[in-house]
Design an enzyme around this catalytic site. Structure first.
Site, PDB file in Angstrom:
ATOM      1  N   CYS A   3       0.856  -1.192   0.000  1.00  0.00           N
ATOM      2  CA  CYS A   3       0.000   0.000   0.000  1.00  0.00           C
ATOM      3  C   CYS A   3       0.889   1.238   0.000  1.00  0.00           C
ATOM      4  O   CYS A   3       1.675   1.448   0.927  1.00  0.00           O
ATOM      5  CB  CYS A   3      -0.917  -0.005   1.221  1.00  0.00           C
ATOM      6  SG  CYS A   3      -1.817   1.541   1.446  1.00  0.00           S
ATOM      7  N   CYS A   6       0.573   3.490   3.107  1.00  0.00           N
ATOM      8  CA  CYS A   6       1.221   2.887   4.281  1.00  0.00           C
ATOM      9  C   CYS A   6       2.724   3.111   4.202  1.00  0.00           C
ATOM     10  O   CYS A   6       3.373   3.424   5.211  1.00  0.00           O
ATOM     11  CB  CYS A   6       0.925   1.388   4.363  1.00  0.00           C
ATOM     12  SG  CYS A   6      -0.694   0.993   5.054  1.00  0.00           S
ATOM     13  N   ASP A  29       0.102  16.489  -2.330  1.00  0.00           N
ATOM     14  CA  ASP A  29      -0.224  15.602  -3.450  1.00  0.00           C
ATOM     15  C   ASP A  29       0.801  15.794  -4.576  1.00  0.00           C
ATOM     16  O   ASP A  29       1.212  16.906  -4.873  1.00  0.00           O
ATOM     17  CB  ASP A  29      -1.638  15.911  -3.964  1.00  0.00           C
ATOM     18  CG  ASP A  29      -2.201  14.791  -4.806  1.00  0.00           C
ATOM     19  OD1 ASP A  29      -3.171  14.145  -4.360  1.00  0.00           O
ATOM     20  OD2 ASP A  29      -1.678  14.541  -5.919  1.00  0.00           O
ATOM     21  N   HIS A  45      -3.736   1.451   8.446  1.00  0.00           N
ATOM     22  CA  HIS A  45      -4.369   1.169   7.151  1.00  0.00           C
ATOM     23  C   HIS A  45      -5.879   0.992   7.310  1.00  0.00           C
ATOM     24  O   HIS A  45      -6.328   0.075   7.994  1.00  0.00           O
ATOM     25  CB  HIS A  45      -3.765  -0.085   6.514  1.00  0.00           C
ATOM     26  CG  HIS A  45      -4.358  -0.360   5.162  1.00  0.00           C
ATOM     27  ND1 HIS A  45      -3.931   0.274   4.017  1.00  0.00           N
ATOM     28  CD2 HIS A  45      -5.374  -1.169   4.782  1.00  0.00           C
ATOM     29  CE1 HIS A  45      -4.649  -0.133   2.990  1.00  0.00           C
ATOM     30  NE2 HIS A  45      -5.536  -1.018   3.424  1.00  0.00           N
ATOM     31  N   ASN A  85     -12.754  10.536  -1.880  1.00  0.00           N
ATOM     32  CA  ASN A  85     -13.239   9.693  -2.967  1.00  0.00           C
ATOM     33  C   ASN A  85     -13.332   8.271  -2.437  1.00  0.00           C
ATOM     34  O   ASN A  85     -12.348   7.750  -1.893  1.00  0.00           O
ATOM     35  CB  ASN A  85     -12.284   9.753  -4.155  1.00  0.00           C
ATOM     36  CG  ASN A  85     -12.187  11.160  -4.743  1.00  0.00           C
ATOM     37  OD1 ASN A  85     -13.172  11.891  -4.762  1.00  0.00           O
ATOM     38  ND2 ASN A  85     -11.003  11.529  -5.203  1.00  0.00           N
ATOM     39  N   GLY A  91     -14.129   7.592  -7.658  1.00  0.00           N
ATOM     40  CA  GLY A  91     -12.837   7.994  -8.218  1.00  0.00           C
ATOM     41  C   GLY A  91     -11.661   7.696  -7.314  1.00  0.00           C
ATOM     42  O   GLY A  91     -10.602   8.309  -7.452  1.00  0.00           O
ATOM     43  N   HIS A  96      -6.280   3.400   0.410  1.00  0.00           N
ATOM     44  CA  HIS A  96      -5.953   3.732   1.813  1.00  0.00           C
ATOM     45  C   HIS A  96      -6.674   5.046   2.068  1.00  0.00           C
ATOM     46  O   HIS A  96      -6.419   6.034   1.352  1.00  0.00           O
ATOM     47  CB  HIS A  96      -4.433   3.846   1.977  1.00  0.00           C
ATOM     48  CG  HIS A  96      -3.957   4.185   3.364  1.00  0.00           C
ATOM     49  ND1 HIS A  96      -3.003   3.438   4.043  1.00  0.00           N
ATOM     50  CD2 HIS A  96      -4.269   5.212   4.197  1.00  0.00           C
ATOM     51  CE1 HIS A  96      -2.772   3.985   5.232  1.00  0.00           C
ATOM     52  NE2 HIS A  96      -3.515   5.077   5.344  1.00  0.00           N
ATOM     53  N   HIS A  98      -8.046   8.505   2.561  1.00  0.00           N
ATOM     54  CA  HIS A  98      -7.365   9.800   2.511  1.00  0.00           C
ATOM     55  C   HIS A  98      -8.379  10.889   2.208  1.00  0.00           C
ATOM     56  O   HIS A  98      -9.391  10.665   1.541  1.00  0.00           O
ATOM     57  CB  HIS A  98      -6.243   9.805   1.477  1.00  0.00           C
ATOM     58  CG  HIS A  98      -6.665   9.389   0.094  1.00  0.00           C
ATOM     59  ND1 HIS A  98      -6.830   8.077  -0.258  1.00  0.00           N
ATOM     60  CD2 HIS A  98      -6.974  10.119  -1.007  1.00  0.00           C
ATOM     61  CE1 HIS A  98      -7.204   7.996  -1.519  1.00  0.00           C
ATOM     62  NE2 HIS A  98      -7.316   9.220  -2.007  1.00  0.00           N
ATOM     63  N   HIS A 100      -8.565  14.826   0.675  1.00  0.00           N
ATOM     64  CA  HIS A 100      -7.888  15.882  -0.070  1.00  0.00           C
ATOM     65  C   HIS A 100      -8.271  17.223   0.556  1.00  0.00           C
ATOM     66  O   HIS A 100      -9.469  17.511   0.721  1.00  0.00           O
ATOM     67  CB  HIS A 100      -8.345  15.902  -1.526  1.00  0.00           C
ATOM     68  CG  HIS A 100      -8.099  14.637  -2.299  1.00  0.00           C
ATOM     69  ND1 HIS A 100      -7.107  14.519  -3.245  1.00  0.00           N
ATOM     70  CD2 HIS A 100      -8.729  13.437  -2.279  1.00  0.00           C
ATOM     71  CE1 HIS A 100      -7.143  13.310  -3.779  1.00  0.00           C
ATOM     72  NE2 HIS A 100      -8.125  12.624  -3.212  1.00  0.00           N
TER      73      HIS A 100
END
Ligand code: AMP
Ligand code: ZN
Length: 112
Positions: A3, A6, A29, A45, A85, A91, A96, A98, A100
């Protein structure tokens, strides 16, 4: 486990960090979609929002509070957007959890 987030959380893959503590990591990003584009992840995770439970979901509150602090520090007083997402139609490309944090420009609605 293979991952990428991770590995970023463990420092095995480099990232440009914006914030870190024992529970979460915020990093920039690689493919920014706004002047400020930071990803916030739990270090543990969790594959997606679908895998959140009563036991592991406190980290989401911590992530939102941290995102608001980062937004303030980074001068996003005109506003910002937090995006998660989830799954194929959502999308999600990295499996994992997250969030944005996007800011520094006016956002459109609805998203594409
Ligand atoms: P999502 O499409 O919501 O799953 O978002 C995954 C995000 O991770 C995308 O915006 C990618 O640009 C970003 N990303 C993938 N690999 C890395 C990396 N090694 N470092 C920073 N960002 C990454
Ligand atoms: Zn992971």
């Amino acid at each position: 486990m293979d991952c990428v987030f991770c590995k970023i959380a463990k420092g095995e893959i480099p990232s440009k960090k914006a914030y870190e503590d024992d529970q979460i990591l915020a990093f920039y990003d690689l493919d920014p979609q706004a002047p400020v584009h930071i990803l916030l992840i739990p270090k543990a995770h969790i594959a997606s929002a679908n895998e959140l439970t009563e036991e592991n979901s406190a980290v989401v509150s911590h992530i939102f509070l941290t995102a608001a602090k980062l937004a303030k520090e980074l001068g996003l007083e005109k506003g910002y957007r937090i995006v998660n997402n989830c799954g194929e139609d959502g999308g999600q490309t990295v499996q994992h959890l997250h969030f944005h944090l996007l800011g520094g420009r006016s956002m459109k609605w609805p998203p594409g």
